[in-house]
Design a protein around this motif. Structure first.
Motif, PDB file in Angstrom:
ATOM      1  N   ILE A 185       0.838  -1.209   0.000  1.00  0.00           N
ATOM      2  CA  ILE A 185       0.000   0.000   0.000  1.00  0.00           C
ATOM      3  C   ILE A 185       0.866   1.249   0.000  1.00  0.00           C
ATOM      4  O   ILE A 185       0.605   2.217  -0.729  1.00  0.00           O
ATOM      5  CB  ILE A 185      -0.944   0.006   1.225  1.00  0.00           C
ATOM      6  N   ARG A 186       1.921   1.233   0.826  1.00  0.00           N
ATOM      7  CA  ARG A 186       2.821   2.387   0.865  1.00  0.00           C
ATOM      8  C   ARG A 186       3.468   2.602  -0.499  1.00  0.00           C
ATOM      9  O   ARG A 186       3.580   3.743  -0.982  1.00  0.00           O
ATOM     10  CB  ARG A 186       3.898   2.162   1.932  1.00  0.00           C
ATOM     11  N   ALA A 187       3.874   1.502  -1.137  1.00  0.00           N
ATOM     12  CA  ALA A 187       4.499   1.611  -2.456  1.00  0.00           C
ATOM     13  C   ALA A 187       3.525   2.190  -3.474  1.00  0.00           C
ATOM     14  O   ALA A 187       3.891   3.060  -4.272  1.00  0.00           O
ATOM     15  CB  ALA A 187       4.994   0.233  -2.907  1.00  0.00           C
ATOM     16  N   MET A 188       2.259   1.724  -3.451  1.00  0.00           N
ATOM     17  CA  MET A 188       1.275   2.240  -4.398  1.00  0.00           C
ATOM     18  C   MET A 188       0.985   3.714  -4.145  1.00  0.00           C
ATOM     19  O   MET A 188       0.837   4.499  -5.091  1.00  0.00           O
ATOM     20  CB  MET A 188      -0.020   1.425  -4.311  1.00  0.00           C
ATOM     21  N   ASN A 189       0.893   4.104  -2.880  1.00  0.00           N
ATOM     22  CA  ASN A 189       0.678   5.521  -2.565  1.00  0.00           C
ATOM     23  C   ASN A 189       1.806   6.369  -3.137  1.00  0.00           C
ATOM     24  O   ASN A 189       1.577   7.457  -3.685  1.00  0.00           O
ATOM     25  CB  ASN A 189       0.590   5.724  -1.051  1.00  0.00           C
ATOM     26  N   ARG A 190       3.030   5.872  -3.019  1.00  0.00           N
ATOM     27  CA  ARG A 190       4.174   6.644  -3.504  1.00  0.00           C
ATOM     28  C   ARG A 190       4.252   6.634  -5.025  1.00  0.00           C
ATOM     29  O   ARG A 190       4.683   7.620  -5.635  1.00  0.00           O
ATOM     30  CB  ARG A 190       5.451   6.095  -2.872  1.00  0.00           C
ATOM     31  N   ILE A 191       3.822   5.536  -5.637  1.00  0.00           N
ATOM     32  CA  ILE A 191       3.783   5.506  -7.105  1.00  0.00           C
ATOM     33  C   ILE A 191       2.785   6.533  -7.633  1.00  0.00           C
ATOM     34  O   ILE A 191       3.095   7.324  -8.532  1.00  0.00           O
ATOM     35  CB  ILE A 191       3.422   4.095  -7.608  1.00  0.00           C
ATOM     36  N   PHE A 192       1.571   6.546  -7.054  1.00  0.00           N
ATOM     37  CA  PHE A 192       0.574   7.515  -7.498  1.00  0.00           C
ATOM     38  C   PHE A 192       0.998   8.943  -7.137  1.00  0.00           C
ATOM     39  O   PHE A 192       0.754   9.881  -7.900  1.00  0.00           O
ATOM     40  CB  PHE A 192      -0.791   7.195  -6.894  1.00  0.00           C
ATOM     41  N   GLY A 193       1.628   9.105  -5.977  1.00  0.00           N
ATOM     42  CA  GLY A 193       2.139  10.426  -5.620  1.00  0.00           C
ATOM     43  C   GLY A 193       3.162  10.902  -6.633  1.00  0.00           C
ATOM     44  O   GLY A 193       3.138  12.062  -7.070  1.00  0.00           O
ATOM     45  N   GLY A 194       4.060   9.994  -7.030  1.00  0.00           N
ATOM     46  CA  GLY A 194       5.058  10.346  -8.037  1.00  0.00           C
ATOM     47  C   GLY A 194       4.433  10.655  -9.382  1.00  0.00           C
ATOM     48  O   GLY A 194       4.905  11.535 -10.110  1.00  0.00           O
ATOM     49  N   MET A 195       3.339   9.945  -9.717  1.00  0.00           N
ATOM     50  CA  MET A 195       2.658  10.196 -10.995  1.00  0.00           C
ATOM     51  C   MET A 195       2.024  11.576 -11.010  1.00  0.00           C
ATOM     52  O   MET A 195       2.036  12.268 -12.042  1.00  0.00           O
ATOM     53  CB  MET A 195       1.607   9.115 -11.239  1.00  0.00           C
ATOM     54  N   PHE A 196       1.460  12.012  -9.876  1.00  0.00           N
ATOM     55  CA  PHE A 196       0.912  13.365  -9.799  1.00  0.00           C
ATOM     56  C   PHE A 196       2.018  14.406  -9.992  1.00  0.00           C
ATOM     57  O   PHE A 196       1.845  15.389 -10.726  1.00  0.00           O
ATOM     58  CB  PHE A 196       0.231  13.592  -8.445  1.00  0.00           C
ATOM     59  N   VAL A 197       3.141  14.190  -9.313  1.00  0.00           N
ATOM     60  CA  VAL A 197       4.260  15.134  -9.430  1.00  0.00           C
ATOM     61  C   VAL A 197       4.790  15.134 -10.860  1.00  0.00           C
ATOM     62  O   VAL A 197       5.125  16.199 -11.408  1.00  0.00           O
ATOM     63  CB  VAL A 197       5.377  14.770  -8.429  1.00  0.00           C
ATOM     64  N   LEU A 198       4.862  13.948 -11.482  1.00  0.00           N
ATOM     65  CA  LEU A 198       5.308  13.878 -12.877  1.00  0.00           C
ATOM     66  C   LEU A 198       4.355  14.635 -13.788  1.00  0.00           C
ATOM     67  O   LEU A 198       4.784  15.374 -14.687  1.00  0.00           O
ATOM     68  CB  LEU A 198       5.397  12.411 -13.315  1.00  0.00           C
ATOM     69  N   ALA A 199       3.035  14.464 -13.564  1.00  0.00           N
ATOM     70  CA  ALA A 199       2.043  15.192 -14.374  1.00  0.00           C
ATOM     71  C   ALA A 199       2.222  16.699 -14.202  1.00  0.00           C
ATOM     72  O   ALA A 199       2.135  17.464 -15.171  1.00  0.00           O
ATOM     73  CB  ALA A 199       0.633  14.779 -13.971  1.00  0.00           C
ATOM     74  N   GLY A 200       2.489  17.130 -12.955  1.00  0.00           N
ATOM     75  CA  GLY A 200       2.731  18.547 -12.707  1.00  0.00           C
ATOM     76  C   GLY A 200       3.993  19.030 -13.401  1.00  0.00           C
ATOM     77  O   GLY A 200       4.030  20.137 -13.957  1.00  0.00           O
ATOM     78  N   SER A 201       5.025  18.198 -13.396  1.00  0.00           N
ATOM     79  CA  SER A 201       6.287  18.568 -14.038  1.00  0.00           C
ATOM     80  C   SER A 201       6.114  18.697 -15.549  1.00  0.00           C
ATOM     81  O   SER A 201       6.655  19.616 -16.176  1.00  0.00           O
ATOM     82  CB  SER A 201       7.361  17.521 -13.717  1.00  0.00           C
TER      83      SER A 201
END
Length: 210
Positions: A185-201
């Motif tokens: 669950i922690r890994a998935m949260n961080r993957i989706f968190g990273g995807m949001f940051v990537l989309a922002g970038s």
């Protein structure tokens, strides 16, 4: 709108909806964290955001934003900051398996907050506005009343988006939601968190056409 034109619009709408972007990430994130029945309300917010963008394009404000460097930059960076903020929130989300969430160990987010979240994802996305500004006129007949055509475009895109986002939300809720390990669950949260940051970038790198 001619039926042949509408069919072309219908086909294009599927391509627009399926294309990965902040909306898809938001839907999957909502499904993972809140389950399908609550998370799917994000899709309604995304559709409302698309409708706002279509109205903006219809009123000519989209062209103004595309022409004004200041207006475009302000909206763009609001979008970047919002997506990065969502990424940080997702990264730091509590590590609670979906089973525990369903059993009530953690309060569900409200449906209203899900709608608002989806709405903001699309409203502060000038890339979407500029995209619609380029796409929508291709299906318009200027010799015919414009309002019914805008309504047809809005309803068509809304339909395909609701169907596609249902798939994204269900995928996260039903497949990823079965994960019981806190490490997963922690890994998935961080993957989706990273995807949001990537989309922002990626949005930060987007520039309006000269």
């Amino acid at each position: 709108m001619e039926f042949s034109t509408w069919l072309a619009l219908f086909a294009a709408s599927w391509a627009i909806s399926i294309s990965p972007g902040p909306g898809a990430v938001a839907s999957m994130s909502a499904g993972l964290n809140h389950g399908f029945r609550v998370g799917y309300f994000t899709a309604f917010g995304l559709v409302l955001g698309i409708w706002v963008q279509i109205v903006v394009v219809g009123l000519g404000l989209g062209a103004l934003m595309a022409a004004s460097n200041t207006a475009f930059t302000v909206v763009k960076w609001l979008g970047v900051l919002y997506l990065v903020w969502l990424g940080i929130q997702q990264w730091r989300a509590p590590v609670v398996p979906m089973v525990a969430k369903i059993e009530g160990e953690r309060p569900q987010a409200s449906r209203t907050s899900m709608v608002l979240r989806g709405l903001l994802v699309n409203i502060v996305n000038p890339k979407g506005t500029v995209f619609l500004l380029a796409v929508v006129p291709q299906f318009m007949d200027l010799a015919q009343p414009l309002v019914p055509q805008y309504v047809a475009i809005g309803l068509t895109i809304a339909f395909t988006d609701l169907v596609v986002m249902a798939g994204y939300t269900a995928l996260a809720a039903k497949v990823l939601g079965t994960l019981a390990s806190t490490a997963h669950i922690r890994a998935m949260n961080r993957i989706f968190g990273g995807m949001f940051v990537l989309a922002g970038s990626l949005l930060a790198l987007f520039k309006r056409a000269a």
